[in-house]
Design a protein around this motif. Structure first.
Motif, PDB file in Angstrom:
ATOM      1  N   MET A 152       0.825  -1.194   0.000  1.00  0.00           N
ATOM      2  CA  MET A 152       0.000   0.000   0.000  1.00  0.00           C
ATOM      3  C   MET A 152       0.873   1.264   0.000  1.00  0.00           C
ATOM      4  O   MET A 152       0.688   2.143  -0.816  1.00  0.00           O
ATOM      5  N   LEU A 153       1.803   1.333   0.937  1.00  0.00           N
ATOM      6  CA  LEU A 153       2.682   2.494   1.044  1.00  0.00           C
ATOM      7  C   LEU A 153       3.598   2.604  -0.172  1.00  0.00           C
ATOM      8  O   LEU A 153       3.878   3.704  -0.646  1.00  0.00           O
ATOM      9  N   LEU A 154       3.986   1.460  -0.709  1.00  0.00           N
ATOM     10  CA  LEU A 154       4.852   1.437  -1.889  1.00  0.00           C
ATOM     11  C   LEU A 154       4.112   2.003  -3.100  1.00  0.00           C
ATOM     12  O   LEU A 154       4.657   2.820  -3.850  1.00  0.00           O
ATOM     13  N   ARG A 155       2.868   1.613  -3.288  1.00  0.00           N
ATOM     14  CA  ARG A 155       2.072   2.116  -4.420  1.00  0.00           C
ATOM     15  C   ARG A 155       1.761   3.594  -4.259  1.00  0.00           C
ATOM     16  O   ARG A 155       1.855   4.365  -5.217  1.00  0.00           O
ATOM     17  N   LEU A 156       1.368   3.980  -3.073  1.00  0.00           N
ATOM     18  CA  LEU A 156       1.060   5.388  -2.818  1.00  0.00           C
ATOM     19  C   LEU A 156       2.311   6.247  -3.012  1.00  0.00           C
ATOM     20  O   LEU A 156       2.248   7.310  -3.627  1.00  0.00           O
ATOM     21  N   GLY A 157       3.435   5.783  -2.521  1.00  0.00           N
ATOM     22  CA  GLY A 157       4.691   6.505  -2.697  1.00  0.00           C
ATOM     23  C   GLY A 157       5.076   6.641  -4.161  1.00  0.00           C
ATOM     24  O   GLY A 157       5.567   7.681  -4.591  1.00  0.00           O
ATOM     25  N   SER A 158       4.812   5.588  -4.946  1.00  0.00           N
ATOM     26  CA  SER A 158       5.104   5.641  -6.381  1.00  0.00           C
ATOM     27  C   SER A 158       4.261   6.702  -7.071  1.00  0.00           C
ATOM     28  O   SER A 158       4.753   7.442  -7.929  1.00  0.00           O
ATOM     29  N   LEU A 159       2.989   6.774  -6.713  1.00  0.00           N
ATOM     30  CA  LEU A 159       2.114   7.793  -7.300  1.00  0.00           C
ATOM     31  C   LEU A 159       2.539   9.195  -6.891  1.00  0.00           C
ATOM     32  O   LEU A 159       2.610  10.107  -7.724  1.00  0.00           O
ATOM     33  N   ILE A 160       2.823   9.374  -5.607  1.00  0.00           N
ATOM     34  CA  ILE A 160       3.244  10.688  -5.116  1.00  0.00           C
ATOM     35  C   ILE A 160       4.587  11.088  -5.729  1.00  0.00           C
ATOM     36  O   ILE A 160       4.846  12.259  -5.969  1.00  0.00           O
ATOM     37  N   PHE A 161       5.423  10.115  -6.010  1.00  0.00           N
ATOM     38  CA  PHE A 161       6.722  10.384  -6.622  1.00  0.00           C
ATOM     39  C   PHE A 161       6.577  10.812  -8.085  1.00  0.00           C
ATOM     40  O   PHE A 161       7.246  11.734  -8.547  1.00  0.00           O
ATOM     41  N   ALA A 162       5.678  10.161  -8.820  1.00  0.00           N
ATOM     42  CA  ALA A 162       5.593  10.379 -10.269  1.00  0.00           C
ATOM     43  C   ALA A 162       4.701  11.549 -10.673  1.00  0.00           C
ATOM     44  O   ALA A 162       5.030  12.277 -11.611  1.00  0.00           O
ATOM     45  N   PHE A 163       3.576  11.747 -10.010  1.00  0.00           N
ATOM     46  CA  PHE A 163       2.615  12.753 -10.459  1.00  0.00           C
ATOM     47  C   PHE A 163       3.143  14.185 -10.472  1.00  0.00           C
ATOM     48  O   PHE A 163       2.885  14.914 -11.432  1.00  0.00           O
ATOM     49  N   PRO A 164       3.871  14.641  -9.470  1.00  0.00           N
ATOM     50  CA  PRO A 164       4.372  16.024  -9.543  1.00  0.00           C
ATOM     51  C   PRO A 164       5.267  16.280 -10.754  1.00  0.00           C
ATOM     52  O   PRO A 164       5.175  17.330 -11.392  1.00  0.00           O
ATOM     53  N   VAL A 165       6.095  15.317 -11.086  1.00  0.00           N
ATOM     54  CA  VAL A 165       6.980  15.480 -12.235  1.00  0.00           C
ATOM     55  C   VAL A 165       6.165  15.524 -13.523  1.00  0.00           C
ATOM     56  O   VAL A 165       6.416  16.351 -14.405  1.00  0.00           O
ATOM     57  N   LEU A 166       5.164  14.656 -13.635  1.00  0.00           N
ATOM     58  CA  LEU A 166       4.308  14.658 -14.820  1.00  0.00           C
ATOM     59  C   LEU A 166       3.535  15.966 -14.951  1.00  0.00           C
ATOM     60  O   LEU A 166       3.395  16.509 -16.046  1.00  0.00           O
ATOM     61  N   ILE A 167       3.046  16.482 -13.835  1.00  0.00           N
ATOM     62  CA  ILE A 167       2.321  17.755 -13.853  1.00  0.00           C
ATOM     63  C   ILE A 167       3.235  18.882 -14.330  1.00  0.00           C
ATOM     64  O   ILE A 167       2.855  19.700 -15.168  1.00  0.00           O
ATOM     65  N   LEU A 168       4.466  18.921 -13.807  1.00  0.00           N
ATOM     66  CA  LEU A 168       5.411  19.953 -14.239  1.00  0.00           C
ATOM     67  C   LEU A 168       5.745  19.830 -15.718  1.00  0.00           C
ATOM     68  O   LEU A 168       5.840  20.838 -16.423  1.00  0.00           O
ATOM     69  N   LEU A 169       5.921  18.609 -16.193  1.00  0.00           N
ATOM     70  CA  LEU A 169       6.223  18.412 -17.605  1.00  0.00           C
ATOM     71  C   LEU A 169       5.073  18.874 -18.494  1.00  0.00           C
ATOM     72  O   LEU A 169       5.289  19.492 -19.540  1.00  0.00           O
ATOM     73  N   VAL A 170       3.844  18.592 -18.086  1.00  0.00           N
ATOM     74  CA  VAL A 170       2.681  19.026 -18.870  1.00  0.00           C
ATOM     75  C   VAL A 170       2.594  20.549 -18.883  1.00  0.00           C
ATOM     76  O   VAL A 170       2.399  21.165 -19.945  1.00  0.00           O
ATOM     77  N   LEU A 171       2.729  21.177 -17.723  1.00  0.00           N
ATOM     78  CA  LEU A 171       2.644  22.636 -17.673  1.00  0.00           C
ATOM     79  C   LEU A 171       3.761  23.297 -18.479  1.00  0.00           C
ATOM     80  O   LEU A 171       3.529  24.276 -19.198  1.00  0.00           O
ATOM     81  N   TYR A 172       4.965  22.761 -18.387  1.00  0.00           N
ATOM     82  CA  TYR A 172       6.085  23.294 -19.152  1.00  0.00           C
ATOM     83  C   TYR A 172       5.849  23.093 -20.648  1.00  0.00           C
ATOM     84  O   TYR A 172       6.126  23.973 -21.450  1.00  0.00           O
ATOM     85  N   GLY A 173       5.333  21.936 -21.019  1.00  0.00           N
ATOM     86  CA  GLY A 173       5.051  21.658 -22.420  1.00  0.00           C
ATOM     87  C   GLY A 173       3.991  22.578 -23.000  1.00  0.00           C
ATOM     88  O   GLY A 173       4.098  23.018 -24.149  1.00  0.00           O
ATOM     89  N   ILE A 174       2.965  22.883 -22.213  1.00  0.00           N
ATOM     90  CA  ILE A 174       1.925  23.805 -22.668  1.00  0.00           C
ATOM     91  C   ILE A 174       2.523  25.183 -22.923  1.00  0.00           C
ATOM     92  O   ILE A 174       2.230  25.827 -23.938  1.00  0.00           O
ATOM     93  N   GLU A 175       3.374  25.633 -22.003  1.00  0.00           N
ATOM     94  CA  GLU A 175       4.012  26.935 -22.186  1.00  0.00           C
ATOM     95  C   GLU A 175       4.949  26.929 -23.396  1.00  0.00           C
ATOM     96  O   GLU A 175       4.965  27.885 -24.175  1.00  0.00           O
ATOM     97  N   MET A 176       5.715  25.873 -23.560  1.00  0.00           N
ATOM     98  CA  MET A 176       6.620  25.795 -24.710  1.00  0.00           C
ATOM     99  C   MET A 176       5.845  25.760 -26.020  1.00  0.00           C
ATOM    100  O   MET A 176       6.284  26.311 -27.029  1.00  0.00           O
ATOM    101  N   SER A 177       4.680  25.142 -26.025  1.00  0.00           N
ATOM    102  CA  SER A 177       3.838  25.120 -27.217  1.00  0.00           C
ATOM    103  C   SER A 177       3.359  26.529 -27.559  1.00  0.00           C
ATOM    104  O   SER A 177       3.361  26.928 -28.736  1.00  0.00           O
TER     105      SER A 177
END
Length: 93
Positions: free
Chosen positions: A1-26
């Protein structure tokens, strides 16, 4: 449970930043293709030269917060792996 939750918390912020940066670069790419100069302060295409700043300079709170959240996720993953490893080790004995 903690491993899965940690994986999500680890990955989502980076994905959000990449999407926001990509929108601005577009938007910047669209503006320059039209022959304009992108204004970072107003997030609009213009014709006057302005000072260019990095994404981090303009959104330092967001970037720092997301990276901190990602570190929390990495720590949660590590703790989850330790707990899972200790549970598996006890089951073997």
């Amino acid at each position: 449970m903690l491993l899965r939750l940690g994986s999500l918390i680890f990955a989502f912020p980076v994905l959000i930043l990449l999407v926001l940066y990509g929108i601005e670069m577009s938007a910047i790419s669209d503006c320059t293709q039209l022959g304009g100069i992108y204004n970072f302060e107003t997030a609009a295409c213009g014709s006057e030269a302005i000072e260019q700043t990095s994404y981090y300079t303009r959104h330092s709170g967001l970037v720092n917060g997301m990276m901190l959240l990602s570190v929390v996720g990495a720590l949660a993953m590590s703790l989850g792996m330790l707990i899972k490893g200790m549970a598996n080790n006890k089951a073997r004995t």
